[in-house]
Design a protein around this motif. Sequence first.
Motif, PDB file in Angstrom:
ATOM      1  N   MET A   1      27.500  23.258  27.966  1.00  0.00           N
ATOM      2  CA  MET A   1      26.596  22.733  28.989  1.00  0.00           C
ATOM      3  C   MET A   1      26.781  21.220  29.098  1.00  0.00           C
ATOM      4  SD  MET A   1      22.411  22.653  29.049  1.00  0.00           S
ATOM      5  CE  MET A   1      22.410  21.687  27.548  1.00  0.00           C
ATOM      6  N   LYS A   2      26.696  20.729  30.325  1.00  0.00           N
ATOM      7  CA  LYS A   2      26.754  19.289  30.568  1.00  0.00           C
ATOM      8  C   LYS A   2      25.465  18.831  31.240  1.00  0.00           C
ATOM      9  CE  LYS A   2      31.778  18.871  31.093  1.00  0.00           C
ATOM     10  NZ  LYS A   2      32.870  18.479  32.028  1.00  0.00           N
ATOM     11  N   ILE A   3      25.032  17.629  30.867  1.00  0.00           N
ATOM     12  CA  ILE A   3      23.883  16.984  31.509  1.00  0.00           C
ATOM     13  C   ILE A   3      24.375  15.688  32.129  1.00  0.00           C
ATOM     14  CG2 ILE A   3      21.588  15.991  31.194  1.00  0.00           C
ATOM     15  CD1 ILE A   3      21.192  17.826  28.830  1.00  0.00           C
ATOM     16  N   ASN A   4      24.062  15.516  33.402  1.00  0.00           N
ATOM     17  CA  ASN A   4      24.515  14.334  34.127  1.00  0.00           C
ATOM     18  C   ASN A   4      23.335  13.779  34.910  1.00  0.00           C
ATOM     19  OD1 ASN A   4      26.082  12.365  35.338  1.00  0.00           O
ATOM     20  ND2 ASN A   4      26.878  13.733  36.918  1.00  0.00           N
ATOM     21  N   ILE A   5      22.844  12.618  34.500  1.00  0.00           N
ATOM     22  CA  ILE A   5      21.736  12.005  35.229  1.00  0.00           C
ATOM     23  C   ILE A   5      22.326  11.208  36.383  1.00  0.00           C
ATOM     24  CG2 ILE A   5      19.802  10.400  35.122  1.00  0.00           C
ATOM     25  CD1 ILE A   5      19.265  11.280  32.335  1.00  0.00           C
ATOM     26  N   LEU A   6      22.153  11.749  37.576  1.00  0.00           N
ATOM     27  CA  LEU A   6      22.683  11.081  38.763  1.00  0.00           C
ATOM     28  C   LEU A   6      21.886   9.825  39.078  1.00  0.00           C
ATOM     29  CD1 LEU A   6      23.276  14.241  40.991  1.00  0.00           C
ATOM     30  CD2 LEU A   6      24.901  13.087  39.483  1.00  0.00           C
ATOM     31  N   ARG A   7      20.588   9.879  38.797  1.00  0.00           N
ATOM     32  CA  ARG A   7      19.743   8.700  39.006  1.00  0.00           C
ATOM     33  C   ARG A   7      18.413   8.914  38.307  1.00  0.00           C
ATOM     34  NH1 ARG A   7      18.436   6.708  45.023  1.00  0.00           N
ATOM     35  NH2 ARG A   7      16.802   8.288  44.874  1.00  0.00           N
ATOM     36  N   GLY A   8      17.837   7.810  37.791  1.00  0.00           N
ATOM     37  CA  GLY A   8      16.485   7.888  37.246  1.00  0.00           C
ATOM     38  C   GLY A   8      16.369   7.648  35.759  1.00  0.00           C
ATOM     39  N   GLN A   9      17.476   7.329  35.067  1.00  0.00           N
ATOM     40  CA  GLN A   9      17.351   7.113  33.632  1.00  0.00           C
ATOM     41  C   GLN A   9      16.817   5.721  33.314  1.00  0.00           C
ATOM     42  OE1 GLN A   9      20.783   8.035  31.108  1.00  0.00           O
ATOM     43  NE2 GLN A   9      19.385   8.193  29.387  1.00  0.00           N
ATOM     44  N   ASN A  10      17.398   4.701  33.884  1.00  0.00           N
ATOM     45  CA  ASN A  10      17.009   3.327  33.582  1.00  0.00           C
ATOM     46  C   ASN A  10      16.142   2.726  34.685  1.00  0.00           C
ATOM     47  OD1 ASN A  10      18.589   3.221  31.141  1.00  0.00           O
ATOM     48  ND2 ASN A  10      20.376   3.215  32.469  1.00  0.00           N
ATOM     49  N   GLN A  11      15.308   3.549  35.267  1.00  0.00           N
ATOM     50  CA  GLN A  11      14.382   3.099  36.289  1.00  0.00           C
ATOM     51  C   GLN A  11      13.228   4.078  36.349  1.00  0.00           C
ATOM     52  OE1 GLN A  11      17.177   3.622  39.717  1.00  0.00           O
ATOM     53  NE2 GLN A  11      15.638   5.015  40.540  1.00  0.00           N
ATOM     54  N   ILE A  12      12.142   3.655  36.975  1.00  0.00           N
ATOM     55  CA  ILE A  12      10.995   4.536  37.160  1.00  0.00           C
ATOM     56  C   ILE A  12      11.095   5.155  38.546  1.00  0.00           C
ATOM     57  CG2 ILE A  12       8.483   4.612  37.375  1.00  0.00           C
ATOM     58  CD1 ILE A  12       8.371   2.345  35.310  1.00  0.00           C
ATOM     59  N   GLY A  13      11.172   6.478  38.588  1.00  0.00           N
ATOM     60  CA  GLY A  13      11.257   7.198  39.853  1.00  0.00           C
ATOM     61  C   GLY A  13      12.686   7.418  40.305  1.00  0.00           C
ATOM     62  N   GLY A  14      12.807   8.052  41.466  1.00  0.00           N
ATOM     63  CA  GLY A  14      14.122   8.336  42.032  1.00  0.00           C
ATOM     64  C   GLY A  14      14.922   9.334  41.219  1.00  0.00           C
ATOM     65  N   SER A  15      14.244  10.267  40.554  1.00  0.00           N
ATOM     66  CA  SER A  15      14.894  11.154  39.596  1.00  0.00           C
ATOM     67  C   SER A  15      15.791  12.193  40.259  1.00  0.00           C
ATOM     68  CB  SER A  15      13.831  11.871  38.752  1.00  0.00           C
ATOM     69  OG  SER A  15      13.024  10.944  38.065  1.00  0.00           O
ATOM     70  N   ILE A  16      17.031  12.299  39.758  1.00  0.00           N
ATOM     71  CA  ILE A  16      17.966  13.367  40.146  1.00  0.00           C
ATOM     72  C   ILE A  16      18.793  13.684  38.909  1.00  0.00           C
ATOM     73  CG2 ILE A  16      19.719  14.161  41.775  1.00  0.00           C
ATOM     74  CD1 ILE A  16      19.041  11.794  43.574  1.00  0.00           C
ATOM     75  N   ILE A  17      18.624  14.891  38.354  1.00  0.00           N
ATOM     76  CA  ILE A  17      19.267  15.252  37.096  1.00  0.00           C
ATOM     77  C   ILE A  17      20.035  16.557  37.280  1.00  0.00           C
ATOM     78  CG2 ILE A  17      18.863  15.838  34.672  1.00  0.00           C
ATOM     79  CD1 ILE A  17      16.196  14.242  34.963  1.00  0.00           C
ATOM     80  N   GLU A  18      21.279  16.560  36.844  1.00  0.00           N
ATOM     81  CA  GLU A  18      22.151  17.730  36.986  1.00  0.00           C
ATOM     82  C   GLU A  18      22.408  18.369  35.626  1.00  0.00           C
ATOM     83  OE1 GLU A  18      26.205  17.787  39.237  1.00  0.00           O
ATOM     84  OE2 GLU A  18      26.651  17.462  37.120  1.00  0.00           O
ATOM     85  N   LEU A  19      22.250  19.690  35.567  1.00  0.00           N
ATOM     86  CA  LEU A  19      22.642  20.483  34.397  1.00  0.00           C
ATOM     87  C   LEU A  19      23.679  21.490  34.872  1.00  0.00           C
ATOM     88  CD1 LEU A  19      19.826  19.314  33.500  1.00  0.00           C
ATOM     89  CD2 LEU A  19      19.532  21.402  32.166  1.00  0.00           C
ATOM     90  N   SER A  20      24.743  21.670  34.087  1.00  0.00           N
ATOM     91  CA  SER A  20      25.807  22.569  34.552  1.00  0.00           C
ATOM     92  C   SER A  20      26.504  23.263  33.396  1.00  0.00           C
ATOM     93  CB  SER A  20      26.840  21.780  35.373  1.00  0.00           C
ATOM     94  OG  SER A  20      27.498  20.820  34.564  1.00  0.00           O
ATOM     95  N   THR A  21      27.013  24.443  33.703  1.00  0.00           N
ATOM     96  CA  THR A  21      27.967  25.150  32.860  1.00  0.00           C
ATOM     97  C   THR A  21      29.207  25.379  33.712  1.00  0.00           C
ATOM     98  OG1 THR A  21      27.212  27.359  33.534  1.00  0.00           O
ATOM     99  CG2 THR A  21      26.058  26.327  31.681  1.00  0.00           C
ATOM    100  N   ASP A  22      30.164  26.111  33.177  1.00  0.00           N
ATOM    101  CA  ASP A  22      31.356  26.406  33.970  1.00  0.00           C
ATOM    102  C   ASP A  22      31.012  27.249  35.193  1.00  0.00           C
ATOM    103  OD1 ASP A  22      32.947  25.026  32.222  1.00  0.00           O
ATOM    104  OD2 ASP A  22      33.570  26.802  31.086  1.00  0.00           O
ATOM    105  N   ASN A  23      29.892  27.997  35.118  1.00  0.00           N
ATOM    106  CA  ASN A  23      29.566  28.948  36.180  1.00  0.00           C
ATOM    107  C   ASN A  23      28.395  28.533  37.066  1.00  0.00           C
ATOM    108  OD1 ASN A  23      31.496  30.850  35.062  1.00  0.00           O
ATOM    109  ND2 ASN A  23      29.981  31.246  33.448  1.00  0.00           N
ATOM    110  N   THR A  24      27.484  27.702  36.556  1.00  0.00           N
ATOM    111  CA  THR A  24      26.211  27.466  37.235  1.00  0.00           C
ATOM    112  C   THR A  24      25.861  25.978  37.210  1.00  0.00           C
ATOM    113  OG1 THR A  24      25.480  29.613  36.351  1.00  0.00           O
ATOM    114  CG2 THR A  24      23.803  28.220  37.396  1.00  0.00           C
TER     115      THR A  24
END
Length: 383
Positions: A1-24
Amino acid sequence: MKINILRGQNQIGGSIIELSTDNTRIVLDAGANLGESKSHPYVPPAAGLFDVGRAYDAVFVSHYHSDHTGLLRFVRSDNPIYMGKRAYDILNAINEYKGRTTGFDIKPLYAFEKVSIGDFSVTPIPCDHSAYSAFMFLIEVEGRTVLYTADYRSTGHLNFDILLDFLPEKVDVLLTEGTTLSRGEDFHEPSETELEDFAVSILENKKGPSFVYLSAQNVDRILTAYNAAQRTGRRFILDGITSAVAEAAQLGLDALELGRDFDLNSPAFASPDFMLCITPQTLANVEKLSNLISFRDGVLFFGRRQVYMLKPVTAVALKYLESQGLTVPMLHTSGHADAPTIERLIAHVQPDYLIPIHTENEAWFEKYERECEVVFNCKEKEI
């Protein structure tokens, strides 16, 4: 599994977080940055979500605040959006009252009802926040567990100890907010119950009318005001937008509803023994009401952050209402967890990986580096 924070880690708000496997691939929240234009927010590049590319298998939305939902109307229609049914109803009610469309449809989520999406199973867990019917997400994938807290606190009407009982005592990954950590280690605000007791102590010594100025989105503050009114024998009155929200939330309050027209000659104002919920949309009506009834020995509780009190139009209105006899005490508490609450949650779930999000003070989490791996720059992190 991979976790990729597209936005929102070093700021308040604007959260977009991606979780992925090879299939999903799934996304957690799609929020606009705070302070941006609501009509023209910045939409970051995200292949498959907003831009061309393979669509995601699901987008899971924690609650209805714009820093978690503000970009959902830009999400491509082939990305299914999952959101709490009650939260979506509230968002629709607010938008309908303001004459705008929500801009996206959902597949409804219900508390503790697990949803399976490819390799992922996602369980919505109710948590306390200044948005009603907010969820944490407990995510199971390939034998591992991820807890995404989104926004939460321990000072509202939901019992934090009961929330912890519903959470596992061990997770592989914890993504937790840290909104208040920039306010210092000793930051603490009152609970909604303490606000209620404070309001009662004021109302017991007031003979004039009472008002509470709040955001219609903050259902907890509506409930706090309602409880204070009940305890002091005051009739509870809702303006148009708060009545629409109360109906969407199915609160079942014993309340009078003014509706959109806010009839200043309503029998509701025949005697001063009332508490009226007002919002930015109806503050001007209260100024007009002062010409029809006496505000002497009355009170207007300010149920939003102090920064809203300082806005020019609001500041002028409040000064005028004070001149008419209203006192203006604060009746507000944060919608976010303080440091001790975050510490309790971390101690309970004992993560192997700790990922700070929704914070401007990620350095606070460095103290956990001996206990787990703290991921400060979460880009394509393999778990």
